[in-house]
Design an enzyme around this catalytic site. Sequence first.
Site, PDB file in Angstrom:
ATOM      1  N   GLU A 111       4.427  -3.491  11.094  1.00 39.03           N
ATOM      2  CA  GLU A 111       5.657  -3.208  11.658  1.00 39.03           C
ATOM      3  C   GLU A 111       6.007  -3.318  13.445  1.00 39.03           C
ATOM      4  OE1 GLU A 111       8.663  -3.528  10.383  1.00 39.03           O
ATOM      5  OE2 GLU A 111       8.236  -3.055   8.103  1.00 39.03           O
ATOM      6  N   HIS A 148       7.681  -8.415  -5.613  1.00 36.93           N
ATOM      7  CA  HIS A 148       8.470  -9.611  -5.457  1.00 36.93           C
ATOM      8  C   HIS A 148       7.469 -10.918  -6.074  1.00 36.93           C
ATOM      9  CE1 HIS A 148       5.941 -10.482  -1.908  1.00 36.93           C
ATOM     10  NE2 HIS A 148       6.297 -11.572  -2.003  1.00 36.93           N
ATOM     11  N   SER A 150       0.869  -1.222  -0.088  1.00 34.98           N
ATOM     12  CA  SER A 150      -0.058   0.192   0.086  1.00 34.98           C
ATOM     13  C   SER A 150       1.032   1.258   0.022  1.00 34.98           C
ATOM     14  CB  SER A 150      -0.866  -0.067   1.144  1.00 34.98           C
ATOM     15  OG  SER A 150      -0.268  -0.048   2.461  1.00 34.98           O
ATOM     16  N   TRP A 151       1.866   1.131   0.867  1.00 33.53           N
ATOM     17  CA  TRP A 151       2.799   2.579   1.094  1.00 33.53           C
ATOM     18  C   TRP A 151       3.738   2.766  -0.583  1.00 33.53           C
ATOM     19  CZ3 TRP A 151       2.545   7.153   2.162  1.00 33.53           C
ATOM     20  CH2 TRP A 151       3.767   7.812   2.648  1.00 33.53           C
ATOM     21  N   ASP A 191       3.379  11.637  13.910  1.00 32.18           N
ATOM     22  CA  ASP A 191       3.313  10.173  13.364  1.00 32.18           C
ATOM     23  C   ASP A 191       2.534   9.344  14.775  1.00 32.18           C
ATOM     24  OD1 ASP A 191       2.914   8.186  11.546  1.00 32.18           O
ATOM     25  OD2 ASP A 191       5.004   7.804  11.352  1.00 32.18           O
ATOM     26  N   LYS A 210       7.165   4.855  17.058  1.00 31.51           N
ATOM     27  CA  LYS A 210       5.600   4.949  17.581  1.00 31.51           C
ATOM     28  C   LYS A 210       4.677   4.084  17.041  1.00 31.51           C
ATOM     29  CE  LYS A 210       4.889   5.238  12.771  1.00 31.51           C
ATOM     30  NZ  LYS A 210       3.820   4.520  11.945  1.00 31.51           N
ATOM     31  N   ALA A 268      -1.205   5.349   3.905  1.00 32.20           N
ATOM     32  CA  ALA A 268      -1.000   5.170   2.395  1.00 32.20           C
ATOM     33  C   ALA A 268      -2.389   5.426   1.632  1.00 32.20           C
ATOM     34  CB  ALA A 268      -0.555   3.777   2.050  1.00 32.20           C
ATOM     35  N   SER A 298       1.516   9.576   7.833  1.00 38.07           N
ATOM     36  CA  SER A 298       1.064   9.329   6.324  1.00 38.07           C
ATOM     37  C   SER A 298       0.533   8.066   6.170  1.00 38.07           C
ATOM     38  CB  SER A 298       2.236   9.559   5.576  1.00 38.07           C
ATOM     39  OG  SER A 298       3.364   9.106   6.092  1.00 38.07           O
TER      40      SER A 298
END
Length: 339
Positions: A289, A36, A15-16, A252, A199, A148, A146
């Site tokens: 993440e 990939h 997405s990003w 963020d 964050k 996405a 941000s």
Amino acid sequence: MSNLTPSIAVIGAGSWGTSLAILLAGKGYPVRLWGHNKEHIDRLISDGENSRYLPGISLPESLYPTPSLEKAVLGAQLVLMVVPSHVFRTVFRDLIPFLPIDCQIVSAVKGIENSTLSTMHMVMAQELAAYPALALIELGVISGPSFAKEVAQKQPTAVTVGFASADTAKKVQDIFSTDYFRVYTSTDIDGLEISGAFKNVMAIAAGISDGLSYGSNARAALITRGLAEMQRLGAAMNADPATFAGLSGLGDLLLTCTGDLSRNRNVGLQLGKGHSIEHIESEMFMVAEGVKTTKSFYDLARKLDVETPILDEVYHIIYEGKDCSQAVQDLLGRKLKPE
């Protein structure tokens, strides 16, 4: 970087990565988007959109999806790394043979490598050190609040680009900036990466609080004390304190701890509702993440001897199965002290 229209490679078709590729191609830059999974790339080409991650948003004509790293990277003046942190080193190592000798590389990944506790900028520097012929390559990062989907929808967004060279940061700032995507510059690469990655851990904590049906007071306390932990880690790594009050830090942190589009906050929500981390991850098709980054920062805080009570409890919940309510009580029961 050449004064001619730069060719850009975006490595990572999630997405990003797709959102940033759409932004750059929308400005008229020739952009090659690598993924990939050949089936996924073929679908992007046939559909003219990333129906898996950003359905309904068309890919500009100057955006060329490809499953070939060589085709993506050869001749690119700007390379944008947008793959998950746990595969970052492997993918970067694979593309090095195709890099132009004087390109700029920007990491848009907010994570810390588990095995080495390295930021993504450090990973790139470590891998390039074995190639003296590529010594002119400049490494930077982009970070800030941000989502996405909102960027792809051209909703107003502000981020920060960081390079060691202020001049290079300005050049990359100009490439990314649009009338809806405002870009600031910084030379504090470490601060941008620490805040951008940390964050995600705090977003999991905020989600846990919401999942336990705690109120706005609890969320505000977590965000504020989480910022204090972020600042302590940054100080231990010689980052600029001002960075943590900026877009990649407080900005963020606020977005990811409160926004409904936050994957990391959603992980926390599900944990707070009693689901196991194994169940939560099995239900997700996009990477959060913060799960892996929690372990990295927990180990890093031990290494640097930095006090991080909220981070510690998130680690205990995810990796040791600690009860979420007990973790909150343990935080509230800590020895009283000045702020």
